[in-house]
Design an enzyme around this catalytic site. Structure first.
Site, PDB file in Angstrom:
ATOM      1  CE  LYS A 226      -4.421  -1.603   0.682  1.00 56.68           C
ATOM      2  NZ  LYS A 226      -5.251  -1.921   1.282  1.00 56.68           N
ATOM      3  NE  ARG A 260      -7.688  -8.295  -0.901  1.00 56.20           N
ATOM      4  CZ  ARG A 260      -7.294  -7.453  -1.807  1.00 56.20           C
ATOM      5  NH1 ARG A 260      -6.366  -6.685  -1.341  1.00 56.20           N
ATOM      6  NH2 ARG A 260      -7.609  -7.432  -2.966  1.00 56.20           N
TER       7      ARG A 260
HETATM    8  C1  9MG Z   1     -10.044  -5.276  -2.587  1.00 60.29           C
HETATM    9  N1  9MG Z   1      -9.137  -4.857  -1.466  1.00 60.29           N
HETATM   10  C2  9MG Z   1      -7.782  -3.954  -1.623  1.00 60.29           C
HETATM   11  N2  9MG Z   1      -7.512  -3.590  -0.574  1.00 60.29           N
HETATM   12  C3  9MG Z   1      -8.025  -4.179   0.482  1.00 60.29           C
HETATM   13  C4  9MG Z   1      -8.088  -4.344   1.879  1.00 60.29           C
HETATM   14  O1  9MG Z   1      -7.234  -3.595   2.677  1.00 60.29           O
HETATM   15  N3  9MG Z   1      -8.821  -4.981   2.664  1.00 60.29           N
HETATM   16  C5  9MG Z   1      -9.867  -5.898   1.897  1.00 60.29           C
HETATM   17  N4  9MG Z   1     -10.894  -6.569   2.426  1.00 60.29           N
HETATM   18  N5  9MG Z   1     -10.246  -5.725   0.521  1.00 60.29           N
HETATM   19  C6  9MG Z   1      -8.982  -5.108  -0.290  1.00 60.29           C
END
Ligand code: 9MG
Length: 285
Positions: A226, A260
């Protein structure tokens, strides 16, 4: 919430969250560098699913919409054409399959195709989305905090207390889901790192993440590659592996049960070390 007793109920799997789980990101968005069109993109996404399973992924998360700041959502037919051929393959691989979508039509189609989880950055707020998930008897769902839309969200970053606001939003969404018939054990909650938040908000959410455990829902957190990690390290997205693994570990240390990530193999290894140490802790008195 007690980590050892936690499960996440999903369509085909009751996911045991007594150890942290790695959700691997599979982009089913078009590759602007490929000239092979739709089939080549779907083939690449299917091969990526296979590779992540090889690396020890616990959950595959397939998405046909880019939710990066400034991006615009595809129409339903386009999203379905991107996602469905990948989902049909992923459900044969023996791991839970999540689909990152906000569209009720896409939700219904992927759940009918055997997907296990709906991961909705818009928290089932689009008309018909709540009903689409509630109509399934056991599908899991992840609700996430965001303001506005990816195209506008970075102009919506005024907070008095970002942690309190995120917690309040997630609590309200969980109550709305439960009222619609979605059992609590089907719901995971996500603070939405990078969604309508500055770097300072994202870092405060990580520093104070334990406060979100009061929600009594499994926490799913996505720090992978990110922008905040780019701001901290000065590195482009493709060079944020070390920063992403560090953030995932800190999230798990502060109670996240699902991370994730793009870099599944590295995160799986890091969590093996974390789990080996976590097992040696003295039980709380
Ligand atoms: C689709 N997506 C992109 N970033 C995300 C994040 O931080 N959490 C979740 N649940 N989906 C995300």
């Amino acid at each position: 919430m007690s980590a050892s007793a936690t499960v996440w109920q999903t369509a085909r799997f009751r996911i045991d969250l007594s150890r942290p789980r790695v959700m691997g990101i599979v982009n089913a968005t078009p590759d602007s560098f490929s000239d092979g069109g739709r089939y080549r993109d779907a083939d690449a996404a299917r091969a990526h699913c296979d590779a992540l399973v090889e690396q020890g992924v616990d959950i595959l998360d397939i998405g046909g919409e880019s939710t990066r700041p400034g991006s615009v959502a595809p129409d339903v037919d386009e999203e379905l054409a991107r996602v469905l051929p990948v989902v049909r393959h992923a459900v044969t691989l023996g791991v839970p399959v999540s689909v990152d979508t906000s569209s009720p039509e896409v939700m219904r189609a992927v759940l009918a195709a055997g997907a296990d989880i709906v991961n909705d950055v818009r928290s089932l707020l689009r008309p018909g989305a709540l009903e689409a998930v509630a109509a399934h008897p056991t599908a899991g769902v992840c609700v996430m905090h965001m303001r506005g839309e990816p195209a506008t969200m970075q102009s919506l970053t005024d907070y008095d207390d970002v942690v309190a606001e995120v917690a309040g939003f997630l609590r309200e969404r969980a109550a709305a889901l439960e009222a619609a018939g979605i059992a609590r054990e089907r719901i995971a909650a996500d603070p939405g790192v990078g969604f309508a938040k500055t770097a300072a908000h994202n870092l405060e959410l990580l520093a104070r993440q334990r406060e979100l455990l009061d929600l009594q829902m499994p926490l799913l957190v996505g720090w992978s590659r990110k922008g905040t990690l780019g701001q901290l390290t000065g590195r482009p997205a493709g060079e944020r592996l070390a920063a992403s693994v560090a953030a995932a570990l800190m999230a798990v240390e502060r109670g996240a049960r699902i991370v994730r990530v793009h870099d599944v193999g590295a995160t799986v290894d890091a969590l093996k070390v974390w789990s080996a140490v976590a097992c040696c802790r003295r039980p709380a008195a």
